[in-house]
Scaffold this active site. Structure first.
Site, short mmCIF file in Angstrom:
data_model
loop_
_atom_site.label_atom_id
_atom_site.label_comp_id
_atom_site.label_asym_id
_atom_site.label_seq_id
_atom_site.Cartn_x
_atom_site.Cartn_y
_atom_site.Cartn_z
N THR D 50 -16.02 67.59 55.89
CA THR D 50 -17.17 68.47 55.99
C THR D 50 -17.55 68.63 57.46
O THR D 50 -17.45 67.67 58.24
CB THR D 50 -18.36 67.99 55.11
N GLU D 51 -17.92 69.85 57.83
CA GLU D 51 -18.13 70.21 59.23
C GLU D 51 -19.09 69.27 59.95
O GLU D 51 -18.99 69.09 61.16
CB GLU D 51 -18.70 71.64 59.35
N ASN D 52 -20.06 68.75 59.21
CA ASN D 52 -21.08 67.95 59.87
C ASN D 52 -20.64 66.52 60.15
O ASN D 52 -21.46 65.67 60.48
CB ASN D 52 -22.39 67.97 59.08
N GLY D 53 -19.33 66.26 60.04
CA GLY D 53 -18.84 65.00 60.60
C GLY D 53 -18.49 63.91 59.64
O GLY D 53 -18.71 62.73 59.95
N SER D 92 -15.36 67.10 64.91
CA SER D 92 -15.20 67.75 63.60
C SER D 92 -14.54 69.12 63.75
O SER D 92 -13.63 69.47 62.99
CB SER D 92 -16.57 67.92 62.95
#
Lengths: 228, 235, 235, 228
Positions: D50-53, D92
């Site tokens: 997920t993009e947020n890490g 990320s």
């Protein structure tokens, strides 16, 4: 001309250490500049950075106590102080290039009065090696140089224009030599004398300097510390 | 060396009118709510705010916007469950929006911290977000040139902090916080626990202290999501 | 998911003649000696090697050079206590050198891993290492354009690894290893201890497993510096 | 024309899940694409990004068990699987932009036969929001789209050229719709039919598709799974 009472490397390093402020983030070049750390002023706590990914390192370990995964840029074993941190090389040079280091102190082959520095290569012979010097001179807020005032065969190292390959353009702001402390007024491409050995005449100092030394206000006396 | 400030109010007191302020977090995760609320109390105006989002509900960044402190927002996703604070002002033309793809936003901030004035990315090439930007081809593929992003201040939320400014982050609350910490003139961190020097394993440090100017300990920090579920408002 | 290989020999078996190989480490700190020696046993030729240095003594990278496996070296500092392996071949014109400032080397590798084909840096502007490169001015300051650096393989040394490829590093042995792990088609990691999934705290992971293809456990790995003090030679 | 027996969102997500390989690194877009995770094939273990890490996250926690510092890109609470990792946003998107993700699965407003995707904005009205979509379509090795075959008012979503603002150029390689699975031959700018509902004629499918559907070899039968 032989000048008496010149500062030795330890004394030059001592002088440079006087200008390092409490809490400053400092990178010391390999070799001669490393000596500055030993003269940290009582009550001040600079934080030393090494390119290979350590902030907050301390003295060398005792012989036999080395951990060779814990070294500085000169590949010498170091120890950590409380509050140290490890990080990768991209982060390390983000610190440098991104303007987060307060001071970088480097050696020099030549420094020009426009702030140009040559310190990585004498000529086309041999194996060239640059390391992190070009990043440091372009990144640190203040770039200082430690050097003997002249070469071993008496030629000026402070010059009008560098003849050796450049490390960086218009980057050095202060030079600590065996004879003097000299600021570089990069915008006006001139050396400004800050301190000189008390017994050394302006003419004698100028005669071993390859570019004009300007004087603004008082010239201080370069202290000759007695170091144990 | 001690970067500790006693209160959030003191830590943000010099944020000036017209400043650019990066605020960490992704939605409510990692949002430095107490620092934001201290900034609302201080009340600087005409701020440019860099955040991934545009606030949610009526606390944190949304509350800053409601207070009329934000002139311009640089973000990737100005939508949320309750985006009214931003949406109303945006549609009324009262707030400027610079919409940036999320990866480009992250990389621009990282570049600001790393002294990289510009870089090329494939992202947004051929789209309206890539328009009017320089482009170049490398190895036969087209890219957009993007510029670094820096700020006067960064407000970040961390988990542990030590007096040197070394920080760790909790779970996915890391997100933009470590990047923004590197890209501001003054980085102000709220930490859930301030430990003594040596209290963070040097191998576990995520943000080395060189990037952090000020620390405030805020034990048990509030979580934006939880505040919004309770329909909280600030002030 | 299990990226484990039983031996270093198997892990490096497909490194082909002419490949570009990144090798982690800064001097001996973080140098994956066992992987390098397995590669010497495998014996691919005409390699382009990316490393900060050029080897020391007669083990590791220096031994690779002595074996005539390296056609070209991309590095920042090809000097060491005992640089004879490289120096002799370099002065004889038998090995090509691309000298890159250390920070630019790190950033080029990072860019390779991050999909950034080019970036601008102040480093080397106005010097012979910046010559023949595109330059540009941003906000009145001149910069050099640098390209990403990628490799076919990366050999890295880590401390802990789990079956997903998550890695941690020991002390300053981190250096180039996490960057190189991101920038190669196949990243091969030697780890001092392979733990089970969940054996590394997700917050403590330095290299997330997505960047790592193969893991070999090498307990009690040899240290280049220690080998050199003992005047070791490989093979 | 009303077509009977179309796949619902869950069934489209199920079909997309069949193509996810063991060990693949996968990013699922917010909303509809998130459903794909639930249909992971027994014996395969994709790793979700997920993009947020976060890498290696699992299902949503039970209600009341949420930790709001542990969320996905859709800001929904998640849980971790063993072997998970946290990282910052630059890392990320290095994973995304650097070509490390195997698959990105996104929703679409329109997909063109040249692989162009429009999925972030309908027009000039309202608040625009892009998130990580433009990075994902330029970075993942394989970019797939899940979508109803036509819009709510029956207009084709698979078109000759997108009329909505683009998310990316020449990026989509496969489209899973309520009626068919279609590959995008980007180099030749054409849709190639892979599977269609068994009872649906080529003519009927073509009539709700905005660009020519090419056929190469056999067209498979699009399975209609019974999902509990």
């Amino acid at each position: 001309m032989t000048i008496q009472g010149q500062l030795g490397q330890e004394q030059i390093a001592w002088r440079a250490a006087q200008d390092i402020e409490d809490g400053a983030y400092v990178n010391l070049g390999i070799g001669f500049p490393e000596k500055v750390a030993a003269y940290t002023i009582e009550g001040r706590e600079p934080i030393f950075h090494t390119e290979n990914g350590v902030l907050g390192f301390g003295r060398a370990p005792a012989k036999g106590e080395e951990d060779w995964d814990l070294i500085n840029a000169g590949k010498k074993a170091i120890t950590l102080k409380p509050g140290a941190a490890f990080f990768d090389h991209a982060t390390s040079f983000a610190m440098i290039r991104g303007g987060h280091l307060d001071v970088a102190i480097l050696g020099a082959l030549q420094v020009a009065s426009n702030g140009d520095l040559a310190n990585w290569r004498v000529g086309d012979k041999g194996v060239p090696a640059v390391g992190g010097a070009m990043d440091l001179v372009n990144g640190a807020k203040r770039v200082a140089v430690l050097t003997d005032h002249v070469t071993k065969d008496g030629k000026p190292k402070l010059v009008e224009a560098c003849t050796f390959p450049l490390t960086g353009v218009g980057c050095v702001t202060r030079v600590y030599t065996s004879l003097a402390v000299i600021d570089v007024d990069i915008a006006n491409a001139r050396f400004v004398l800050v301190e000189k050995l008390a017994h050394l005449s302006m003419d004698d100092l100028q005669s071993v300097t390859g570019a004009k030394l300007h004087v603004e206000g008082d010239v201080g006396e370069l202290e000759v510390p007695e170091l144990s | 060396m001690n970067k500790r400030f006693a209160t959030a109010a003191e830590a943000v007191a010099d944020v000036f009118d017209g400043a650019t302020v990066m605020i960490g977090g992704f939605g409510g995760s990692g949002a430095p709510i107490e620092l934001i609320h201290a900034l609302i109390d201080a009340g600087p105006k005409n701020l440019t705010v860099v955040n991934n989002n545009a606030g949610n509900g009526h606390v944190g960044l949304a509350a800053m916007i409601e207070q009329g402190m934000v002139r311009k927002l640089i973000c990737s996703f100005p939508k949320s469950k309750d985006p009214k604070a931003f949406t109303d002002r945006y549609l009324a033309g009262e707030i400027e929006l610079e919409l940036v793809p999320q990866g480009t936003l992250a990389e621009r901030i990282r570049a600001g911290g790393a002294g990289i004035p510009a870089f090329y990315t494939p992202t947004a090439y051929g789209t309206e977000l890539g328009e009017k930007k320089p482009t170049a081809e490398f190895d036969g593929k087209p890219y957009v040139q993007e510029r670094w992003l820096k700020a006067d201040f960064a407000l970040v939320k961390a988990e542990l902090g030590d007096p040197y400014g070394n920080l760790t982050y909790r779970l996915a609350a890391r997100n933009f916080n470590p990047l923004m910490a590197t890209a501001a003139g003054k980085t102000i961190a709220q930490v859930s626990r301030l430990v003594e020097a040596g209290g963070i394993d040097p191998e576990a440090v995520v943000t080395p202290g060189i990037f952090v100017n000020r620390l405030v300990e805020i034990a048990n920090p509030r979580q934006e999501e939880v505040l919004n579920q309770a329909e909280a408002r600030y002030p």
